[in-house]
Every structure is written in structure tokens, then in C-alpha cells.
Scaffold this motif. Structure first.
Motif, short mmCIF file in Angstrom:
data_model
loop_
_atom_site.label_atom_id
_atom_site.label_comp_id
_atom_site.label_asym_id
_atom_site.label_seq_id
_atom_site.Cartn_x
_atom_site.Cartn_y
_atom_site.Cartn_z
N ASP A 164 0.86 -1.17 0.00
CA ASP A 164 0.00 0.00 0.00
C ASP A 164 0.90 1.23 0.00
N TYR A 165 0.72 2.12 -0.98
CA TYR A 165 1.58 3.30 -1.00
C TYR A 165 0.86 4.55 -1.46
N LYS A 166 1.40 5.69 -1.01
CA LYS A 166 0.86 7.00 -1.36
C LYS A 166 1.97 7.84 -1.96
N VAL A 167 1.69 8.35 -3.16
CA VAL A 167 2.65 9.18 -3.89
C VAL A 167 2.17 10.63 -3.83
N PRO A 168 3.01 11.55 -3.34
CA PRO A 168 2.59 12.95 -3.34
C PRO A 168 2.45 13.47 -4.77
N THR A 169 1.43 14.27 -4.98
CA THR A 169 1.21 14.91 -6.28
C THR A 169 1.14 16.42 -6.06
N LYS A 170 1.00 17.16 -7.13
CA LYS A 170 0.96 18.62 -7.03
C LYS A 170 -0.17 19.10 -6.12
N ARG A 171 -1.33 18.45 -6.21
CA ARG A 171 -2.50 18.91 -5.45
C ARG A 171 -2.94 17.93 -4.35
N GLY A 172 -2.17 16.94 -4.03
CA GLY A 172 -2.57 15.98 -3.00
C GLY A 172 -1.72 14.73 -3.05
N THR A 173 -2.39 13.57 -3.07
CA THR A 173 -1.68 12.30 -3.15
C THR A 173 -2.42 11.35 -4.09
N ARG A 174 -1.68 10.39 -4.60
CA ARG A 174 -2.25 9.32 -5.40
C ARG A 174 -1.86 8.03 -4.68
N SER A 175 -2.84 7.15 -4.47
CA SER A 175 -2.53 5.92 -3.74
C SER A 175 -2.87 4.69 -4.56
N GLU A 176 -2.20 3.59 -4.21
CA GLU A 176 -2.44 2.32 -4.86
C GLU A 176 -2.17 1.21 -3.85
N ASN A 177 -2.89 0.10 -3.98
CA ASN A 177 -2.58 -1.05 -3.12
C ASN A 177 -2.86 -2.33 -3.89
N THR A 178 -2.15 -3.35 -3.48
CA THR A 178 -2.30 -4.66 -4.10
C THR A 178 -2.16 -5.71 -3.01
N SER A 179 -2.88 -6.81 -3.14
CA SER A 179 -2.83 -7.86 -2.14
C SER A 179 -3.02 -9.23 -2.80
N LEU A 180 -2.09 -10.14 -2.55
CA LEU A 180 -2.16 -11.52 -3.03
C LEU A 180 -1.64 -12.43 -1.93
N ASP A 181 -1.69 -13.74 -2.15
CA ASP A 181 -1.07 -14.63 -1.17
C ASP A 181 -0.27 -15.73 -1.85
N THR A 182 0.71 -16.24 -1.09
CA THR A 182 1.61 -17.27 -1.57
C THR A 182 1.76 -18.34 -0.49
N PRO A 183 1.59 -19.64 -0.84
CA PRO A 183 1.84 -20.70 0.14
C PRO A 183 3.35 -20.94 0.25
N MET A 184 3.84 -21.11 1.47
CA MET A 184 5.27 -21.34 1.70
C MET A 184 5.43 -22.47 2.73
N HIS A 185 6.61 -23.07 2.74
CA HIS A 185 6.94 -24.12 3.70
C HIS A 185 7.72 -23.52 4.87
N VAL A 186 7.44 -24.04 6.06
CA VAL A 186 8.18 -23.64 7.25
C VAL A 186 9.05 -24.81 7.64
N GLY A 187 10.36 -24.62 7.54
CA GLY A 187 11.30 -25.70 7.81
C GLY A 187 11.86 -25.65 9.21
N THR A 188 12.94 -26.35 9.42
CA THR A 188 13.61 -26.43 10.71
C THR A 188 13.95 -25.03 11.21
N GLY A 189 13.59 -24.76 12.46
CA GLY A 189 13.90 -23.48 13.07
C GLY A 189 13.08 -22.33 12.55
N GLY A 190 12.03 -22.61 11.77
CA GLY A 190 11.15 -21.55 11.29
C GLY A 190 11.55 -20.94 9.97
#
Length: 115
Positions: free
Chosen positions: A65-91
Motif C-alpha cells: 500500500d503506497y501514497k505518492v505525493p502529487t501537485k494537489r494531494g496524493t495518489r494511492s495504490e494497493n495490491t494484495s495476493l497470497d503465496t503458500p510457503m513451507h516452514v522448515g527447521t527453526g522456522g
């Protein structure tokens, strides 16, 4: 004691490297807006972890999620996805499961080699 996860490798593995690329793009956009307009910008990375069933895998929801300053305010954008991962020895978090030693040595293998 936990085994540290390789941070650069971890970020590259999220969504097949697309998330790391998105972070790089957002960093540049925010920095350029800050310099161009003399205002503050913001970039937030959120990682939410949930266990997949009763396995040693986790689903990592990664949000940018980020906000970019513009001349008259801000422009924002966000993205969200997920990824499965393995948890090995010691985390240690990896895309693929840890390799384990073979169950049998070559001499103990239940199949005899052809001669």
C-alpha cells in the motif's frame, strides 16, 4: 533458536517475483513524488501469516500500500495476493520443502541393481 529466513530470497519467491518487482516500482514512484513535490510519501508492506490445515505450510498474504505525493494531494495504490510457503527447521520459510536425507542407503535399498 530460529533459523533466519533469507530475506531477499523470500521476497523474490512471493508471487513468483512479482511482489518484489511491485515493491521496486512503488519505491521509485514514491521517491520521485517526494522529490518532485517536496511532500512526504508512504509505502507500507503488510505480511499476514495463516497455517494451511495442520501442515507445516503457511499462507502468506502480502499487501503493498503506497501514497505518492502529487501537485494537489496524493495518489494511492494497493495490491494484495497470497503465496503458500513451507516452514522448515527453526522456522526458516522457503517456497519448497526442505530436502531430507534418503531413507535407505544404496546398500540397504530393497531393490537389487541389475547386473
Amino acid at each position: 533458536m530460529p533459523t533466519p529466513t533469507d530475506t531477499a530470497e523470500f521476497l523474490e519467491e512471493l508471487n513468483g517475483g512479482a511482489f518484489a518487482s511491485q515493491i521496486g516500482h512503488a519505491l521509485s514512484e514514491v521517491a520521485a513524488g517526494v522529490v518532485d513535490h517536496g511532500k512526504t510519501g508512504k509505502l507500507v508492506i503488510t505480511l499476514d501469516f495463516s497455517q494451511i490445515g495442520e501442515s507445516s505450510q503457511v499462507k502468506i498474504k502480502h499487501k503493498l500500500d503506497y501514497k505518492v505525493p502529487t501537485k494537489r494531494g496524493t495518489r494511492s495504490e494497493n495490491t494484495s495476493l497470497d503465496t503458500p510457503m513451507h516452514v522448515g527447521t527453526g522456522g526458516k520459510i522457503t517456497l519448497f520443502a526442505e530436502k531430507h536425507d534418503q531413507l535407505f542407503s544404496r546398500e540397504q535399498a530393497p531393490i537389487t541393481p541389475r547386473t
